[in-house]
Scaffold this active site. Structure first.
Site, PDB file in Angstrom:
ATOM      1  N   GLU A 268     -14.014  -2.341  -1.947  1.00 38.67           N
ATOM      2  CA  GLU A 268     -14.158  -2.552  -0.363  1.00 38.67           C
ATOM      3  C   GLU A 268     -15.832  -2.007  -0.148  1.00 38.67           C
ATOM      4  OE1 GLU A 268     -12.185  -1.725   3.946  1.00 38.67           O
ATOM      5  OE2 GLU A 268     -11.108  -1.206   2.038  1.00 38.67           O
TER       6      GLU A 268
ATOM      7  N   ASP B  10       0.949  -1.095   0.056  1.00 42.07           N
ATOM      8  CA  ASP B  10       0.008  -0.102   0.028  1.00 42.07           C
ATOM      9  C   ASP B  10       0.859   1.245   0.006  1.00 42.07           C
ATOM     10  OD1 ASP B  10      -2.719  -0.473  -0.083  1.00 42.07           O
ATOM     11  OD2 ASP B  10      -2.999  -0.742   2.050  1.00 42.07           O
TER      12      ASP B  10
ATOM     13  N   GLU C 142      -5.644   4.328  -3.165  1.00 42.33           N
ATOM     14  CA  GLU C 142      -7.033   4.620  -3.117  1.00 42.33           C
ATOM     15  C   GLU C 142      -7.221   5.773  -4.065  1.00 42.33           C
ATOM     16  OE1 GLU C 142      -7.238   3.229   1.589  1.00 42.33           O
ATOM     17  OE2 GLU C 142      -7.821   5.061   0.957  1.00 42.33           O
TER      18      GLU C 142
ATOM     19  N   LYS D 299      -0.638  -0.311  -4.585  1.00 39.28           N
ATOM     20  CA  LYS D 299      -1.914   0.077  -4.271  1.00 39.28           C
ATOM     21  C   LYS D 299      -2.155   1.478  -3.662  1.00 39.28           C
ATOM     22  CE  LYS D 299      -4.536  -1.886  -1.272  1.00 39.28           C
ATOM     23  NZ  LYS D 299      -5.504  -0.748  -0.851  1.00 39.28           N
TER      24      LYS D 299
END
Length: 270
Positions: free
Chosen positions: A174, A82, A112, A110
């Protein structure tokens, strides 16, 4: 060589992808032995392992530290790392941060949100990207299901398609309704990994401390496979009792000197 090609093939065949988080070498070793397809070193390490208040407290140094530990524990595994909060505020910053995680041992990074320029910049630097839509723990302080309304679901689908076109290789979905996740999964080329997103994603991911029951709180989207938190308490309590009662260490835990060496030692130091 692409680290994600296998997962595209699994999506094509309809073979579900099993993903778990790991933050240390022993856990990563166990997951590799168990056949986990993909290990995620998530910023969930903050609340799960480091005692932080939220994912926003996790630093790039934290992520590097835990990614390196996971890589040592599972040298052959495919590992996602992340990008922590504040480390990808611009395409240039994202590339620099991602390269730092790759150096630590990540294969894929990764982040967001629907940031197309960041996907393009990372892809341009030959870094494979996993995107993350729906509930974004770094950005959404209120932890609730996203995409419930037709408008919100349409926006989520449009963002997923745009990220797919920009070159993402995986997509975490998610806490969104199962129907929305199914439509996104059908629409994008990249494999989707769900957490609280229903049964129709290409794979599933859970947080290992939730799976193992480290704490008393459980979540609707989680399945607790063991109650390790209570096992840890019980083991520590038994140890404390044995020490306090003089039952540990016992004879089987000791090392003795040879009699002649003991005699010499005592004589020399008399």
């Amino acid at each position: 060589m692409s680290k994600t090609a296998r997962f595209f093939e699994m999506k094509r065949r309809g073979a579900p992808i099993a993903v778990l988080t790991a933050y240390d070498a022993p856990t990563a070793r166990a997951q590799a032995e168990a056949g986990v397809d993909l290990i995620l070193v998530g910023d969930s390490v903050g609340a799960s392992m480091l005692g932080y208040e939220s994912e926003r407290d996790v630093t790039l140094a934290d992520m590097r530290h835990h990614i390196a530990a996971v890589r040592r524990g599972a040298p052959e595994a495919v590992v996602i790392g992340d990008l922590p909060f504040g480390s990808y505020d611009s395409p240039g910053a994202a590339v620099a941060s991602a390269q730092s995680l790759i150096e630590a041992g990540a294969d894929i990074v990764k982040f967001e949100g629907a940031h197309l320029a960041i996907v393009e910049a990372l892809a341009g630097a030959s870094i494979e990207v996993c995107c993350h839509l729906g509930l974004e723990p770094q950005n959404h302080l209120e932890k609730r299901v996203k995409g419930r309304s037709a408008t919100d679901a349409s926006k989520l689908l449009a963002d997923a398609l745009a990220l797919d076109g920009a070159g993402m290789k995986l997509l975490v979905l998610e806490m969104i309704p199962e129907e929305v996740a199914a439509e996104v999964t059908r629409a994008v080329k990249a494999p989707t990994i769900g957490i609280g997103a229903g049964r129709n994603t290409d794979g599933q991911v859970l947080v290992i401390t939730d799976v193992l029951g480290f704490g008393p709180k459980n979540f609707r989207h989680n399945r607790r496979y063991q109650n390790v938190g209570q096992i840890m308490v019980d083991a520590a309590r038994a140890y404390v009792r044995d020490v306090h009662d003089g039952d540990f260490p016992a004879e089987e835990n000791l090392t003795h000197m040879a009699p002649e060496e003991l005699e010499l030692f005592l004589r020399v130091n008399a």
